[in-house]
Design a protein around this motif. Structure first.
Motif, short mmCIF file in Angstrom:
data_model
loop_
_atom_site.label_atom_id
_atom_site.label_comp_id
_atom_site.label_asym_id
_atom_site.label_seq_id
_atom_site.Cartn_x
_atom_site.Cartn_y
_atom_site.Cartn_z
N SER A 165 0.90 -1.16 0.00
CA SER A 165 0.00 0.00 0.00
C SER A 165 0.93 1.19 0.00
N VAL A 166 1.27 1.68 -1.18
CA VAL A 166 2.45 2.54 -1.29
C VAL A 166 2.19 4.00 -0.92
N HIS A 167 1.16 4.60 -1.49
CA HIS A 167 1.04 6.07 -1.38
C HIS A 167 0.53 6.52 -0.02
N PHE A 216 -1.45 10.86 -7.49
CA PHE A 216 -1.46 11.05 -8.95
C PHE A 216 -0.06 11.31 -9.51
N ASP A 217 0.86 11.66 -8.64
CA ASP A 217 2.17 12.13 -9.12
C ASP A 217 3.32 11.17 -8.85
N ILE A 218 3.01 9.96 -8.39
CA ILE A 218 4.14 9.16 -7.88
C ILE A 218 4.72 8.15 -8.87
N TYR A 219 4.17 8.12 -10.08
CA TYR A 219 4.59 7.07 -11.02
C TYR A 219 6.09 7.04 -11.33
N PRO A 220 6.75 8.20 -11.43
CA PRO A 220 8.17 8.13 -11.78
C PRO A 220 9.02 7.35 -10.78
#
Ligand code: UDP
Ligand code: LCN
Length: 820
Positions: A287-289, A386-390
């Motif tokens: 559960s990352v974010h 929403f911004d953590i993909y990189p």
């Protein structure tokens, strides 16, 4: 009464639409002329209906058309793409079933089209060049699913476990050798190299079957509670290893169910036997974010039910694992790791702590691993989901290394949560060859209208190109998908499900998904969560009540004066309270509830309103939506002059105290209201019901299934505020006239919870899934490998380049904010 028209199962829209159009040819020509007169566009059902009504002047004729077959077809249309002279329809007669047709507005001819052709029409409304590009990338997971059995009835969707057991049963029956894969699977079982269940002596079905007969006969002579150790050596000589049971009775039961599987396989025995196998000891939950912690985190942006769910899930899974391992006669400590991100700038939470034991467990921990930039620098601040993909690829590697170090080996089962956790889980599972379950109680795609076709517009804010790509990867990589309700998979009669909406969609300019996921795949399962019943218990259990919180709750609800924790006040303390608590996202619609209340004088006379969410200074919010919702709350309180009747309380992070808050509201004979525009499941709904608080909850999403309308609570329509606020007012009016009514609804709510929504039921189902699908993936290993190859190519060629673009965007964002 005339029967409502509908299609017979054997009929398709393509068969019936031409005749339906012919019957009202004059009106339909006018209607279709209207549809195409504005040129290319996408139309939703209400546009189609409105314009049809406008094109038929005569009231009787209009009613006739709308109530006829044509009306029915339009009602089941989800969307239409207008590309004159054609109108292409996407029609959904039943959950999971789609049909695509195009109508020529000039001559009303009807042609069936494929999903691909429909998507092309859709693309033409925004990007004609790409729509006509013959080499546009098409994603087709269906093309490589050549041997997966499929269900065929809408009603079977979500019952994957029992159907998988059926498919296994037929695969393993027939000739005497058909059961060899099961024997091979049993031979492969071990714990840290120590063999379990059987050894090479019993390497064929016939040898194993004969040995079972001998062993069962020997067991019949033993007292039931004889420990396994007393006959372990003898059994080993016959070829049996540990894992069958802790006592003679348990071993006998397990052996009997395997003998039954050999003799005449049936799905119930198959599921029972596989569920008993010692295959799962170490589990990883991603559960990352967000801020993931055990205290002071709830109510923060992106930190809501998922955290509660995962923490309760660990407790329940550990309890069930301990029980199963004991019953298997093994002396093994299970380990569960919840893996999340480490946030150095933790704002008073423990999110900067690497390892933290999970409360109420013996062997489970939270492991926090930081995000790192390309240069290896640790990212210190919270980042929106929403911004953590990189960061996720590097994170997967770092987290995997740490997990293997802590567990001293690979886990047996990995479960992901939400897009980010699922992507990380699927990357790790595919690399290490581990069984994978995914959970996504809130996929974003259905939350925003036309989020696929308008992705370019939304991408700067939400990065849906990354998100939808990650979702496709994870849901296809998963061995099984855990959902909380049917609607999550396949929606309802009127609304497509979250997973269903990934069946066919298009991101013009990027790729077209002609077959993304099939909701009839038996990997889909419903296992609904519960609420911790040691925390959320009925308000009537006086001796358990947490009286120490009374003064604080009294102050929270009723003290005069605004401060950092509450604003507004309640003039008449005797009135019942309607209560709501949520993060202040638009979709939670707390502002909607405030407005309904503001507008409804009758409701305002009957009850007070208390809402818990966020805080009061929008400038302090780092979350775009939260800041705008905070502003809106202030505006509504002023507009409807609510002070004296509303109490707005800042987000409350202490769930133990919150449980007493629910019960205090029940003491006022109030109600809980969950007004969300859409709610995937809705933990607050079951928390309130567990506390005996009558509950009104949105009919859009999970609560539509949790509550039996009018019996164990009430459904409200978030898109019809007047109707909803009147429904609440009617309830309180009725309670005034018949005080027993309140008690009846409260008790029925509790009954519903205990029958269907407990963590015990959940843990048992999920571990059975782990066992059954572990065998299934071994059985279909070749197909699994082929699919993995396709997914890896998709990940490498699409996700990685999108992620790189996002990285540039994010660097830009950081630069902008540091120069502000
Ligand atoms: N919650 C809380 N304090 C708040 C807001 C929410 O403790 O200020 C808790 C709530 O009790 C529930 C969870 O956060 O346990 C929210 O879960 P739900 O499923 O209702 O919604 P989500 O936030 O996951 O969308
Ligand atoms: C996410 C959501 O949006 C909620 O609807 C669920 O209740 C929660 O996760 C827990 O599953």
């Amino acid at each position: 009464m005339a029967a409502t028209p509908s299609l017979k199962r054997s009929e398709s829209v393509l068969d019936t639409m031409p005749e339906a159009l012919r019957q009202s040819r004059y009106h339909m020509k006018r209607c279709f002329a209207k549809y195409i007169e504005k040129g290319r566009r996408l139309m939703k059902i209400h546009h189609l209906m409105d314009e049809m009504e406008k094109s038929i002047d005569d009231q009787t004729e209009r009613t006739q058309v709308l109530e006829g077959l044509l009306g029915y077809i339009l009602c089941t249309t989800k969307e239409a793409a207008v590309v004159p002279p054609y109108v292409a329809f996407a029609i959904r007669p039943n959950p999971g079933f789609w049909e695509f047709v195009k109508v020529n507005a000039n001559d009303l001819s009807v042609d069936g089209i494929t999903a691909t052709e429909y998507l092309k029409y859709k693309e033409m409304t925004v990007d004609e060049k790409w729509a006509n590009d013959e080499n546009a990338l098409e994603i087709d997971f269906g093309a490589i699913d050549f041997s997966t059995p499929r269900l065929t009835l809408s009603s079977s969707i979500g019952n994957g476990l029992s159907y998988t057991s059926k498919f296994l049963t037929s695969k393993l029956s027939g000739s005497p050798g058909s059961a060899q894969p099961l024997v091979d699977y049993l031979l492969s079982l071990n714990h840290q190299g120590e063999k379990l269940m059987i050894n090479e002596t019993l390497n064929t079905p016939s040898k194993l079957q004969s040995a079972l007969i001998v062993a069962e006969a020997a067991l019949a002579l033993q007292p039931k509670d004889t420990p396994y150790q007393s006959f372990e050596l003898r059994f080993k000589e016959w070829g049996f290893e540990k894992g069958w049971g802790d006592t003679a009775e348990r071993v006998k039961e397990t052996m009997r169910s395997l003998s039954e599987v050999f003799q005449s396989p049936d799905p119930l025995n198959m599921e029972k036997f596989l569920g008993r196998l010692p295959t799962i000891f170490n589990v990883v939950l991603f559960s990352v974010h967000g801020y993931f912690g055990q205290s002071n985190v709830l109510g923060l942006p992106d930190t809501g039910g998922q955290v509660v769910y995962v923490l309760d899930q660990v407790v329940a899974l550990e309890e069930e694992l301990l029980l199963r391992i004991k019953q298997q006669g093994l002396n093994v400590k299970p380990q569960i790791l919840v893996v999340t991100r480490l946030i150095p700038d933790a704002k008073g939470t423990k999110c900067n702590q690497e390892l933290e034991p999970v409360n109420n467990t013996k062997h489970s921990h939270i492991l926090r691993v930081p995000f790192k930039t390309e240069n290896g620098d640790i990212v210190s601040q919270w980042i929106s989901r929403f911004d953590i993909y990189p960061y996720l690829e590097r994170y997967t590697q770092d987290a995997s290394d740490k997990i293997i170090e802590l567990m001293e080996g690979k886990p047996d089962l990995i479960i992901g949560n939400y897009t980010d956790g699922n992507l990380v889980a699927s990357l790790m599972a595919s690399k290490l060859g581990i069984t994978l379950g995914t959970i996504a109680h809130a996929l974003e795609k259905t939350k925003y209208e036309d989020s696929d076709v308008k992705w370019k517009e939304l991408d700067p804010k939400y990065h849906f190109s990354c998100q939808f790509t990650a979702d496709l990867i994870a849901m296809n990589m998963a061995d099984f998908v855990i959902t909380s309700t049917y609607q999550e998979i396949a929606g309802s009669k009127d609304r497509a499900g979250q997973y269903e909406s990934h069946a066919a969609f298009t991101l013009p300019g990027l790729y077209r998904v002609v077959s993304g996921i099939n909701v009839f795949d038996p990997k889909f399962n419903i296992a609904s969560p519960g609420a911790d019943q040691s925390v959320y218990f009925p308000h009537t259990e006086k001796q358990r009540r947490l009286t120490q919180f009374r003064p604080a709750i009294e102050e929270l609800l009723f003290a005069k004066g605004d401060n950092d924790e509450h604003i507004g006040y309640l003039e008449d303390k005797k009135k019942p309270i309607i209560f709501s608590m949520a993060r202040l996202d638009i979709v939670k619609n707390i502002t909607g509830l405030t407005e309904w209340y503001g507008k409804n004088k009758r409701l305002r006379n009957l009850v007070n309103l208390v809402v818990v969410g966020a805080f009061f200074d929008p400038s302090k919010s780092k979350d775009r939506e939260e800041a705008s919702e905070i502003k809106k709350m202030h505006m509504l309180i002023d507009k409807y002059q609510l002070k004296g009747q509303i109490r707005w309380i800042a987000a409350q992070a202490d769930r133990i105290r919150n449980s007493e808050l629910y019960r205090t509201i029940a003491d006022t004979r109030g109600a809980f209201v969950q007004p969300a525009l859409y709610e995937a499941f809705g933990l607050t709904v079951i928390e309130a019901m567990n506390c005996g608080l009558p509950t009104f909850a949105t009919n859009q999403g999970g609560p539509a299934e949790i509550i039996v309308g009018g019996v164990s609570g009430f459904h409200i329509d978030p898109n019809n505020g007047d109707e909803s606020s009147n429904k609440i007012a009617n309830f309180f009016q009725k309670c005034k006239e018949d005080p027993e009514y309140w008690n009846r609804i409260s008790l029925e709510g509790l009954k519903r919870i205990n029958e269907c929504y407990t963590w015990k039921i959940y843990a048992n189902k999920v571990l059975n899934m782990g066992c059954v699908y572990s065998f299934w993936r071994q059985l279909y290993n070749d197909q699994k490998q082929a699919k993995q190859r396709y997914i890896q190519a998709f990940y490498n060629l699409q996700f990685r380049s999108l992620r790189a673009l996002r990285l540039l965007g994010i660097v830009q964002l950081v630069l902008n904010s540091s120069t502000m």
